[in-house]
Design a protein around this motif. Structure first.
Motif, PDB file in Angstrom:
ATOM      1  N   LEU A  10     -18.509   4.071   5.040  1.00 60.16           N
ATOM      2  CA  LEU A  10     -17.856   5.205   5.693  1.00 60.16           C
ATOM      3  C   LEU A  10     -18.208   5.261   7.178  1.00 60.16           C
ATOM      4  O   LEU A  10     -17.350   5.566   8.019  1.00 60.16           O
ATOM      5  N   VAL A  11     -19.467   4.963   7.494  1.00 58.37           N
ATOM      6  CA  VAL A  11     -19.890   4.983   8.901  1.00 58.37           C
ATOM      7  C   VAL A  11     -19.156   3.906   9.693  1.00 58.37           C
ATOM      8  O   VAL A  11     -18.593   4.161  10.766  1.00 58.37           O
ATOM      9  N   PHE A  12     -19.124   2.680   9.180  1.00 55.45           N
ATOM     10  CA  PHE A  12     -18.499   1.573   9.909  1.00 55.45           C
ATOM     11  C   PHE A  12     -16.972   1.616   9.861  1.00 55.45           C
ATOM     12  O   PHE A  12     -16.309   0.854  10.577  1.00 55.45           O
ATOM     13  N   SER A  13     -16.410   2.499   9.025  1.00 57.12           N
ATOM     14  CA  SER A  13     -14.950   2.657   8.995  1.00 57.12           C
ATOM     15  C   SER A  13     -14.449   3.528  10.131  1.00 57.12           C
ATOM     16  O   SER A  13     -13.239   3.657  10.330  1.00 57.12           O
ATOM     17  N   ALA A  58     -16.557   3.370  19.003  1.00 58.27           N
ATOM     18  CA  ALA A  58     -17.083   4.313  19.996  1.00 58.27           C
ATOM     19  C   ALA A  58     -17.670   5.554  19.353  1.00 58.27           C
ATOM     20  O   ALA A  58     -18.456   6.264  19.969  1.00 58.27           O
ATOM     21  N   ASP A  59     -17.294   5.824  18.100  1.00 55.97           N
ATOM     22  CA  ASP A  59     -17.750   7.041  17.424  1.00 55.97           C
ATOM     23  C   ASP A  59     -18.868   6.785  16.425  1.00 55.97           C
ATOM     24  O   ASP A  59     -19.220   7.668  15.648  1.00 55.97           O
ATOM     25  N   LEU A  60     -19.435   5.575  16.425  1.00 56.17           N
ATOM     26  CA  LEU A  60     -20.487   5.265  15.458  1.00 56.17           C
ATOM     27  C   LEU A  60     -21.718   6.133  15.724  1.00 56.17           C
ATOM     28  O   LEU A  60     -22.188   6.236  16.864  1.00 56.17           O
ATOM     29  N   PRO A  61     -22.279   6.776  14.679  1.00 53.99           N
ATOM     30  CA  PRO A  61     -23.484   7.590  14.868  1.00 53.99           C
ATOM     31  C   PRO A  61     -24.715   6.714  15.057  1.00 53.99           C
ATOM     32  O   PRO A  61     -24.694   5.512  14.786  1.00 53.99           O
ATOM     33  N   GLY A  62     -25.787   7.323  15.497  1.00 57.28           N
ATOM     34  CA  GLY A  62     -27.022   6.588  15.720  1.00 57.28           C
ATOM     35  C   GLY A  62     -27.749   6.270  14.429  1.00 57.28           C
ATOM     36  O   GLY A  62     -27.482   6.851  13.378  1.00 57.28           O
ATOM     37  N   PRO A  63     -28.716   5.338  14.490  1.00 61.44           N
ATOM     38  CA  PRO A  63     -29.465   4.946  13.291  1.00 61.44           C
ATOM     39  C   PRO A  63     -30.199   6.122  12.633  1.00 61.44           C
ATOM     40  O   PRO A  63     -30.313   6.170  11.408  1.00 61.44           O
ATOM     41  N   ALA A  64     -30.723   7.044  13.438  1.00 62.26           N
ATOM     42  CA  ALA A  64     -31.463   8.175  12.873  1.00 62.26           C
ATOM     43  C   ALA A  64     -30.550   9.045  12.016  1.00 62.26           C
ATOM     44  O   ALA A  64     -30.938   9.499  10.925  1.00 62.26           O
ATOM     45  N   TYR A  65     -29.324   9.276  12.488  1.00 67.35           N
ATOM     46  CA  TYR A  65     -28.380  10.082  11.709  1.00 67.35           C
ATOM     47  C   TYR A  65     -28.025   9.380  10.401  1.00 67.35           C
ATOM     48  O   TYR A  65     -27.975  10.000   9.335  1.00 67.35           O
TER      49      TYR A  65
END
Length: 508
Positions: free
Chosen positions: A169-172, A176-183
């Motif tokens: 879901l994250v990589f879909s 530019a809108d990818l969240p950070g690793p902590a999230y």
């Protein structure tokens, strides 16, 4: 839909179901995994052959997720807690850190070997990083493997879907809108913890309810048990947690509780799991377009080889090396047995629904990868287990004791079948030494019934009916398991009939 259309839909659906079951029987005889047959059935009835069109990726995603929930509930119901509990730590590490390592290594290989951009490579790595519960449950339970290996692979396949779905879901989303690793890490922890807690809580609630409520018909117990698992899945989804982990854990809790009619419940759950698998794989076979698949063969081979020879071994070694109780032979087998199946194909629909560019190409690559590497891995698992010295040809089938409530008498009816190889064979009734007031009331042998005497000898295949009280039921079950493992001298050998066998020296 008119009544005539409904009849036609039911006719087609029933015919497809029967054809799939017949094909599964033929595949079993030929030594082929059933999932390939179901995929083939879907492709045959699809637009390129018979002509049935289906290209609704959003519907496939919804139906596929629901089917996976049923499959995972069934997997939990038919898993032994004694096999899973000591493996929670390594399975949890494999299902979280292992998924991350597998995604990174696969994405790097895809990027460098196929020239795919990093965003799409990471998405593809996430899609194929999850081992498939349906494939693992179906294949490994037919092999005489150590409980540690089977339990580890089953637990991993039950747990790793949740982190994988989150990453897909994250990589879909747009790069530019990818969240950070902590999230992402926080989201994974939240989904696993909340989903796990809901699954355990609803499983315990269901077990308590089914133990204390006498339902009017035996067939209602399996329905109620499965319903609790589906409720756990849906409740976790409402809470934005992992419904997949909730479904598996609720099934695990329910399946290992002292519930009435466990045999009927497990049989019903297995039937529901088969129905979910058939519907899921046939639908996924329908979703792809066969004429587009040849172009995906070469990239699928590259991705599959990176996954099989680099990503999976790296994740297994890195995650299991700290656990000294898992030998290198077992690690090699765990690495080779990382089966892929329906889960990656279902996950490949997520980027299509999200509108990711070239998502249709990813679906074709994943579909071909699953087919090719199921053909490579599935049939070779028995040989791999033998080559690594992991098979246990002398493994005995344990006695499965079932319970039905007799409310008026405040008593329980216990039923069991003496399995092949059980030490109950040849034991006289008086040698059972059952705790009073437990009594063996009836034996069904070769289709005939007989009332046993104190010197009646038990035989393999006998169906036994016993009456006991709730207070002594557990002691009676333990005694039956003990005699089934060690014979009439079970106490002398130190066998206490625990759910997990205690091995004390050689078998006598």
């Amino acid at each position: 839909m008119t009544l005539a259309e409904l009849y036609m839909a039911l006719l087609i659906g029933g015919a497809i179901l029967l054809a799939s079951i017949a094909a599964a029987r033929a595949a079993h005889r030929a030594g082929l995994p059933s999932l390939l047959v179901f995929l083939a059935v879907g492709m045959v009835i699809g637009e390129d052959v018979i002509g049935l069109e289906f290209d609704n990726a959003q519907l496939a995603q919804a139906v596929g997720t629901g089917a996976l929930a049923v499959i995972l509930v069934e997997g939990g119901l038919t898993s032994q807690w004694s096999d899973v509990r000591r493996l929670l730590a390594p399975a949890g590490v494999l299902a979280t850190a292992g998924v991350g390592i597998s995604v990174a290594v696969t994405a790097a290989g895809v990027h460098w070997l196929l020239g795919m951009d990093w965003h799409l490579a990471l998405l593809l790595g996430a899609i194929v990083s999850s081992t498939d519960a349906a494939a693992v449950f179906a294949v490994l339970r037919s092999l005489p493997l150590p409980q540690k290996v089977t339990g580890l692979l089953e637990a991993e396949s039950g747990f790793n879907d949740a982190p994988t779905i989150i990453l897909v879901l994250v990589f879909s989303t747009a790069a530019a809108d990818l969240p950070g690793p902590a999230y992402v890490a926080g989201n994974i922890v939240y989904q696993l913890v909340v989903g796990g807690l809901l699954g355990v809580a609803i499983g315990r609630l269901g077990a308590a309810a089914l133990r204390h409520i006498a339902l009017p018909a035996t067939g209602l117990y399996p329905l109620a048990t499965l319903a609790f698992g589906i409720i756990a899945f849906a409740a976790a989804g409402v809470a934005n947690a992992s419904g997949i982990i909730a479904a598996y854990l609720s099934g695990l809790v329910l399946g290992n509780s002292k519930l009435p009619h466990r045999a009927a419940t497990r049989s019903f759950a297995e039937g529901a799991g088969w129905l979910a698998q058939i519907g899921l794989f046939v639908m996924l076979g329908l979703l792809v377009t066969p004429r587009e698949l040849p172009g995906a063969v070469a990239p699928a081979l590259v991705v599959g080889l990176v996954l099989l020879l680099a990503a999976r071994p790296s994740s297994v070694v890195a995650c299991l090396l700290p656990f000294r109780g898992i030998s290198w032979r077992e690690q090699v087998f765990v690495s080779w047995a990382g089966l892929r199946g329906a889960v990656p194909i279902v996950l490949a629909t997520f980027p299509i629904v999200a509108g990711v560019t070239d998502a249709d190409d990813l679906l074709n690559i994943v579909f071909v990868l699953v087919v090719l590497f199921t053909l490579i891995q599935g049939p070779t698992l028995p040989a791999a287990a033998r080559a690594l010295g992991l098979t246990r040809p002398d493994a005995l089938r344990d006695v499965q004791v079932e319970t039905a409530p007799l409310d008026v008498l405040d008593a329980d009816l216990l039923t069991l079948t003496v399995p092949p190889g059980s030490r109950l064979n040849g034991v006289a009734v008086f040698e059972l030494r059952l705790p009073p007031p437990t009594v063996l009331t009836l034996i069904v042998r070769d289709g005939a019934t007989l009332v046993p005497r104190h010197d009646t000898l038990l035989r393999n295949g006998d169906e036994l009916l016993l009456i006991t009280t709730p207070a002594t039921r557990e002691a009676a079950e333990r005694r039956l398991r003990a005699v089934g493992r060690r014979g009439k001298l079970a106490r002398w050998f130190g066998e206490k009939g625990d759910i997990e066998p205690v091995r004390t020296g050689r078998h006598g």
